[in-house]
Design a protein around this motif. Structure first.
Motif, short mmCIF file in Angstrom:
data_model
loop_
_atom_site.label_atom_id
_atom_site.label_comp_id
_atom_site.label_asym_id
_atom_site.label_seq_id
_atom_site.Cartn_x
_atom_site.Cartn_y
_atom_site.Cartn_z
N ASP A 173 -20.36 36.78 -0.34
CA ASP A 173 -21.15 35.58 -0.62
C ASP A 173 -20.43 34.34 -0.10
N LEU A 174 -19.11 34.27 -0.33
CA LEU A 174 -18.33 33.12 0.16
C LEU A 174 -18.34 33.07 1.69
N GLU A 175 -18.24 34.24 2.33
CA GLU A 175 -18.27 34.25 3.80
C GLU A 175 -19.61 33.74 4.31
N ASP A 176 -20.70 34.13 3.62
CA ASP A 176 -22.03 33.65 4.02
C ASP A 176 -22.14 32.14 3.85
N ILE A 177 -21.60 31.64 2.75
CA ILE A 177 -21.65 30.19 2.50
C ILE A 177 -20.81 29.45 3.54
N ARG A 178 -19.63 29.99 3.86
CA ARG A 178 -18.77 29.32 4.84
C ARG A 178 -19.40 29.32 6.24
N ALA A 179 -20.27 30.29 6.51
CA ALA A 179 -20.93 30.35 7.81
C ALA A 179 -22.06 29.32 7.93
N MET A 180 -22.54 28.81 6.80
CA MET A 180 -23.63 27.82 6.82
C MET A 180 -23.13 26.46 7.25
N PRO A 181 -23.98 25.69 7.94
CA PRO A 181 -23.61 24.29 8.21
C PRO A 181 -23.67 23.47 6.91
N THR A 182 -22.99 22.35 6.88
CA THR A 182 -22.90 21.53 5.67
C THR A 182 -24.27 21.05 5.21
N GLU A 183 -25.16 20.69 6.13
CA GLU A 183 -26.49 20.22 5.76
C GLU A 183 -27.27 21.31 5.04
N LYS A 184 -27.13 22.55 5.52
CA LYS A 184 -27.82 23.68 4.90
C LYS A 184 -27.27 23.91 3.48
N ILE A 185 -25.96 23.77 3.33
CA ILE A 185 -25.34 23.92 2.01
C ILE A 185 -25.91 22.87 1.05
N THR A 223 -17.69 23.85 -3.61
CA THR A 223 -16.28 24.08 -3.29
C THR A 223 -16.08 24.17 -1.78
N VAL A 224 -16.95 24.92 -1.12
CA VAL A 224 -16.86 25.04 0.35
C VAL A 224 -17.09 23.67 0.99
N LYS A 225 -18.03 22.90 0.45
CA LYS A 225 -18.29 21.55 0.97
C LYS A 225 -17.04 20.68 0.83
N ARG A 226 -16.39 20.76 -0.32
CA ARG A 226 -15.16 19.96 -0.55
C ARG A 226 -14.03 20.45 0.35
N GLU A 227 -13.93 21.77 0.57
CA GLU A 227 -12.90 22.30 1.48
C GLU A 227 -13.07 21.70 2.87
N ARG A 228 -14.31 21.58 3.31
CA ARG A 228 -14.57 20.99 4.64
C ARG A 228 -14.19 19.52 4.66
N GLU A 229 -14.45 18.81 3.55
CA GLU A 229 -14.06 17.40 3.48
C GLU A 229 -12.54 17.27 3.55
N ILE A 230 -11.83 18.16 2.88
CA ILE A 230 -10.37 18.12 2.91
C ILE A 230 -9.86 18.38 4.32
N GLU A 231 -10.50 19.32 5.03
CA GLU A 231 -10.10 19.60 6.42
C GLU A 231 -10.30 18.37 7.30
N GLN A 232 -11.32 17.57 7.00
CA GLN A 232 -11.59 16.36 7.77
C GLN A 232 -10.71 15.21 7.34
N GLY A 233 -9.94 15.38 6.28
CA GLY A 233 -9.03 14.34 5.82
C GLY A 233 -9.68 13.34 4.88
#
Length: 164
Positions: A70-82, A123-133
């Motif tokens: 499930d997490l892999e599927d969520i991580r594969a989605m674009p942020t807008e889709k999430i 959580t995945v959305k926040r992980e992406r934000e952290i990657e972007q700084g």
């Protein structure tokens, strides 16, 4: 004489004749310890702990693997889709709350399942934000703007019902 009999004498818990005075008060530490490791007064009665049922660990592994998938599927989605999915799930959660308050039939396990799915997506959305700084304060600010920009629409389950 029978009319003046006290409750203590008529109690089925006392097995002594009325003429003998025996204290029947017991304390929590008088012998057996519930949930404890041993039985202090009767060591011969201590039974070994039962073994866990066979196959129970396999189900936990399957659930964990499903969660990872499930997490892999969520991580594969674009942020807008999430973000869209989070809005839809929150709408479904709202409908579930309405069903509960109206005492309609619903699956109570859906509450936890939906909340956990929403939490994983955020959580995945926040992980992406952290990657972007993006720091926490800016993230909260962006979150507030995103929540204000949400266009209210019926959740997918209601849309499916209206189409039919």
């Amino acid at each position: 004489m029978a009319a003046t009999m006290s409750l203590a004498a008529a109690s089925p818990l006392t097995s002594t004749p009325r003429g003998l005075a025996v204290s029947t008060a017991r304390t929590a530490s008088a012998g057996l310890r519930i949930g404890g490791a041993s039985l202090t007064r009767f060591p011969g009665l201590a039974a070994p702990a039962p073994a866990p049922p066979a196959g129970r660990g396999d189900a936990a592994v399957v659930r964990m693997a499903k969660r990872e998938q499930d997490l892999e599927d969520i991580r594969a989605m674009p942020t807008e889709k999430i973000e869209e999915e989070v809005v839809d799930l929150k709408g479904e959660l709202f409908l579930l709350r309405l069903k509960r308050s109206a005492r309609q039939e619903f699956k109570s396990s859906e509450f936890g399942r939906m909340r956990k799915r929403i939490a994983r997506m955020l959580t995945v959305k926040r992980e992406r934000e952290i990657e972007q700084g993006i720091n926490k304060r800016l993230s909260r600010k962006l979150d507030r703007k995103w929540k204000q920009s949400i266009v209210v629409r019926p959740p997918p389950s209601l849309r499916d019902n209206k189409e039919e």
